[in-house]
Design an enzyme around this catalytic site. Structure first.
Site, PDB file in Angstrom:
ATOM      1  N   HIS A   1      -7.289  -4.877  10.209  1.00  0.00           N
ATOM      2  CA  HIS A   1      -7.029  -4.646   8.778  1.00  0.00           C
ATOM      3  C   HIS A   1      -5.716  -5.292   8.327  1.00  0.00           C
ATOM      4  O   HIS A   1      -4.803  -5.516   9.128  1.00  0.00           O
ATOM      5  CB  HIS A   1      -7.088  -3.148   8.415  1.00  0.00           C
ATOM      6  CG  HIS A   1      -5.935  -2.316   8.855  1.00  0.00           C
ATOM      7  ND1 HIS A   1      -6.057  -0.993   9.210  1.00  0.00           N
ATOM      8  CD2 HIS A   1      -4.604  -2.590   8.994  1.00  0.00           C
ATOM      9  CE1 HIS A   1      -4.873  -0.510   9.525  1.00  0.00           C
ATOM     10  NE2 HIS A   1      -3.962  -1.461   9.411  1.00  0.00           N
TER      11      HIS A   1
ATOM     12  N   ASN B   1      -7.585  -2.927  14.342  1.00  0.00           N
ATOM     13  CA  ASN B   1      -8.974  -3.253  13.974  1.00  0.00           C
ATOM     14  C   ASN B   1      -9.048  -4.467  13.028  1.00  0.00           C
ATOM     15  O   ASN B   1     -10.091  -4.736  12.445  1.00  0.00           O
ATOM     16  CB  ASN B   1      -9.648  -2.037  13.322  1.00  0.00           C
ATOM     17  CG  ASN B   1      -8.949  -1.605  12.037  1.00  0.00           C
ATOM     18  OD1 ASN B   1      -8.018  -2.264  11.581  1.00  0.00           O
ATOM     19  ND2 ASN B   1      -9.390  -0.514  11.453  1.00  0.00           N
TER      20      ASN B   1
ATOM     21  N   ASP C   1       0.814  -1.215   0.000  1.00  0.00           N
ATOM     22  CA  ASP C   1       0.000   0.000   0.000  1.00  0.00           C
ATOM     23  C   ASP C   1       0.848   1.266   0.000  1.00  0.00           C
ATOM     24  O   ASP C   1       2.057   1.220   0.210  1.00  0.00           O
ATOM     25  CB  ASP C   1      -0.975  -0.007   1.188  1.00  0.00           C
ATOM     26  CG  ASP C   1      -0.327  -0.460   2.497  1.00  0.00           C
ATOM     27  OD1 ASP C   1       0.912  -0.500   2.564  1.00  0.00           O
ATOM     28  OD2 ASP C   1      -1.060  -0.763   3.441  1.00  0.00           O
TER      29      ASP C   1
ATOM     30  N   GLU D   1      -9.720  -2.088   5.330  1.00  0.00           N
ATOM     31  CA  GLU D   1     -10.346  -1.824   6.619  1.00  0.00           C
ATOM     32  C   GLU D   1     -11.553  -2.744   6.811  1.00  0.00           C
ATOM     33  O   GLU D   1     -12.035  -3.340   5.842  1.00  0.00           O
ATOM     34  CB  GLU D   1     -10.795  -0.356   6.656  1.00  0.00           C
ATOM     35  CG  GLU D   1      -9.664   0.656   6.483  1.00  0.00           C
ATOM     36  CD  GLU D   1      -8.796   0.806   7.730  1.00  0.00           C
ATOM     37  OE1 GLU D   1      -8.820  -0.098   8.600  1.00  0.00           O
ATOM     38  OE2 GLU D   1      -8.085   1.814   7.835  1.00  0.00           O
TER      39      GLU D   1
END
Ligand code: F6R
Length: 247
Positions: free
Chosen positions: A138, A136, A67, A143
């Site tokens: 990801h 979380n 990313d 996400e």
């Protein structure tokens, strides 16, 4: 899933480096997927050490990063291209043009994302993908709620991820809100995945990824269906696991 619990970050880096090195030695042109963030740093330090002290050769290695933020120049000190150059590529004998990080300045982001997928395919696919995990759940910047079949695309970051990453920027408002990320489908196509996690703040995400249901609400849980998935987790990130692990 193979889950290896190690005492600390240094041991995590060494175990991960063993797997990456073994994969590199199997292929004439190994294709390795890479992540940024604090988690893989011990791995990168160990790979640099093996290159410098043991002659581990990167001259034929090809890399693809997961990313990149949208809008940061490659020389911005928080861009993922800058991170990779500083922490890994500049210290190896890797050929720079064989290192791929999504172009966060691409004019046509959609076309770029398609091209990124094609570049991975043209290199024969990713042999081994290194992953971190967000608090979380990801992976990459996929996400919670991301499509489990998604390919490389632009994503809006959640408030949780922006808060997590704000520590690297002067102000929270400076954290970009968009990123280009390989999709969950892209990651699943990698022939092998290794997920690294360290720190007590990752314990709940590791529990959800390994023992929770496979759900888009915890993108890392999709790795439960991957054909070759190894987790290397420090003790403090493994405290919530109840399933059998290797030590
Ligand atoms: C970055 C990436 C992210 C990170 C995750 C954990 O390329 O893929 O999913 O792995 O945000 O970040 P750290 O390692 O900083 O806790």
């Amino acid at each position: 899933m193979r889950i290896i619990v190690v005492p600390d970050k240094e041991a995590m880096g060494k175990r991960a480096a063993d797997l990456v090195q073994a994969e590199m030695e199997k292929h004439a042109n190994p294709v390795i997927g890479l992540a940024t963030g604090s988690t893989p740093l011990p791995l990168y330090q160990e790979l640099v050490r093996r290159h410098k002290e043991e002659g581990l050769d990167f001259s034929t290695t090809i890399t693809f990063n997961l990313d990149e933020y949208v809008g940061l120049t490659p020389d911005h000190d928080q861009s993922y291209r800058y991170f990779m150059d500083q922490n890994l590529f500049n210290h190896l004998n890797i050929v720079k043009k064989n290192t791929h990080v999504p172009d966060g300045l691409a004019e046509d982001i959609e076309a770029f994302c398609e091209e990124y997928e094609s570049m991975i395919d043209d290199c024969g696919g990713i042999d081994m993908q290194v992953l971190g995990i967000g608090s979380n759940g990801h992976i990459g910047f996929n996400e919670p709620g991301s499509s489990l079949g998604s390919l490389t695309r632009i994503k809006t970051l959640t408030d949780e991820t922006i808060n997590d990453n704000a520590r690297f920027f002067d102000k929270r408002e400076d954290v970009p809100t968009l990123a280009i990320t390989m999709g969950i489908g892209t990651i699943l196509h990698a022939r092998k995945c290794i997920l690294l996690a360290s720190g007590a703040n990752k314990a709940a995400a590791i529990k959800a990824a390994c023992e929770g249901p496979v759900t888009a609400m915890c993108p890392a849980s999709i790795l439960q269906i991957h054909r070759y998935e190894t987790l290397i987790v420090t003790e403090d990130a493994a405290t919530e696991l109840t399933i059998r692990v290797e030590r």
